[in-house]
Design a protein around this motif. Structure first.
Motif, PDB file in Angstrom:
ATOM      1  N   UNK A  62      23.516  82.380 -30.868  1.00 29.99           N
ATOM      2  CA  UNK A  62      24.195  81.624 -29.810  1.00 29.99           C
ATOM      3  C   UNK A  62      24.664  80.258 -30.307  1.00 29.99           C
ATOM      4  N   UNK A  63      23.939  79.674 -31.257  1.00 29.84           N
ATOM      5  CA  UNK A  63      24.397  78.422 -31.870  1.00 29.84           C
ATOM      6  C   UNK A  63      25.670  78.668 -32.674  1.00 29.84           C
ATOM      7  N   UNK A  69      33.173  78.380 -31.140  1.00 33.25           N
ATOM      8  CA  UNK A  69      33.974  77.969 -29.986  1.00 33.25           C
ATOM      9  C   UNK A  69      34.466  76.533 -30.130  1.00 33.25           C
ATOM     10  N   UNK A  70      33.594  75.664 -30.614  1.00 35.52           N
ATOM     11  CA  UNK A  70      33.999  74.268 -30.814  1.00 35.52           C
ATOM     12  C   UNK A  70      35.141  74.169 -31.821  1.00 35.52           C
ATOM     13  N   UNK A  95      35.652  80.914 -19.377  1.00 28.16           N
ATOM     14  CA  UNK A  95      36.036  80.111 -20.536  1.00 28.16           C
ATOM     15  C   UNK A  95      37.429  79.494 -20.324  1.00 28.16           C
ATOM     16  N   UNK A  96      37.703  78.475 -21.121  1.00 27.65           N
ATOM     17  CA  UNK A  96      39.023  77.855 -21.061  1.00 27.65           C
ATOM     18  C   UNK A  96      39.461  77.410 -22.452  1.00 27.65           C
ATOM     19  N   UNK A 118      26.546  74.726 -23.787  1.00 19.52           N
ATOM     20  CA  UNK A 118      27.788  74.086 -23.361  1.00 19.52           C
ATOM     21  C   UNK A 118      27.576  73.153 -22.163  1.00 19.52           C
ATOM     22  N   UNK A 119      26.314  73.007 -21.745  1.00 17.55           N
ATOM     23  CA  UNK A 119      26.015  72.229 -20.543  1.00 17.55           C
ATOM     24  C   UNK A 119      26.845  72.705 -19.355  1.00 17.55           C
ATOM     25  N   UNK A 120      27.008  74.003 -19.249  1.00 16.92           N
ATOM     26  CA  UNK A 120      27.813  74.600 -18.185  1.00 16.92           C
ATOM     27  C   UNK A 120      26.916  75.006 -17.014  1.00 16.92           C
ATOM     28  N   UNK A 121      27.389  74.859 -15.796  1.00 20.37           N
ATOM     29  CA  UNK A 121      26.591  75.238 -14.625  1.00 20.37           C
ATOM     30  C   UNK A 121      26.447  76.754 -14.497  1.00 20.37           C
TER      31      UNK A 121
END
Length: 209
Positions: A62-63, A69-70, A95-96, A118-121
């Motif tokens: 996942x890392x 992604x980054x 995703x965006x 991603x600090x995503x909710x």
């Protein structure tokens, strides 16, 4: 349908079912918990993301996805647990990239492991929480030690479909170790990439802080 935001309450493991873990999600504006049974690898990956002080010497899967992604400017905006069929939760990753939004199907454990990075909710639908959400009963001792109430036994979640009691998880003898010994074992576990053991050691250290 109405969306309900969730936060991660904790992870616990089964003493009777090898490799079975429970991820406990809590509604942000309420008391209901959503228990999701996950595998050992996913549990370790989520625990690593939660424990900021544990830094793997090499990136986990996942890392690696986060680094990838980054590099290509892909951002995870949110995760939605959108379906529950025969006890299995289904999730979507929103995703965006370059202003274009995409929806990707994912296992819930993977989706949450990525959301943390991603600090995503994290959200679910109210209908799913109404169906699978549970209330946990606290004893007076649990209320006094609310910071340590994450230790919810997977066996109870799997065996009971209704209200369950919170119990303390196994310590693997860590309570007998000093802080210095725990710190040394934690560094050794991370170096050996034994993240399950590292998470347990970190939990024991946190209890004493």
């Amino acid at each position: 349908m109405s969306l309900v935001r969730l936060k991660i309450k904790g992870i616990s493991y089964s003493q009777t079912q090898n490799g079975a873990y429970a991820l406990i999600l809590n509604e942000v504006e309420g008391d209901r918990k959503l228990p999701i049974v996950i595998g050992a690898f996913e549990a370790q990956s989520i625990a690593i993301a939660l424990e900021k002080e544990i830094k793997p010497p090499r990136p986990l899967t996942h890392d690696l996805f986060k680094n990838f992604s980054d590099r290509f400017d892909i951002v995870i905006k949110q995760v939605i647990i959108h379906k529950l069929v025969d006890g299995v939760f289904y999730s979507s990753i929103i995703c965006e990239r370059d202003g274009i939004e995409e929806i990707i199907d994912a296992r819930t454990s993977d989706a949450i492991a990525l959301a943390l990075r991603f600090n995503a909710p994290i959200f679910t639908y109210k209908t799913i929480l109404d169906k699978a959400g549970i209330f946990l009963k606290f004893s007076s001792k649990d209320k006094e030690q609310k910071d340590n109430d994450d230790s919810i036994m997977v066996d109870e979640i799997l065996q009971e479909g209704e209200t369950i009691e919170i119990e303390s998880g196994a310590t693997d003898g860590y309570t007998e170790l000093t802080i210095e010994e725990l710190d040394a074992d934690l560094k050794k576990a991370v170096a050996n990439e034994d993240y399950e053991k590292a998470a347990k050691l970190r939990d024991e250290i946190s209890k004493r802080d």
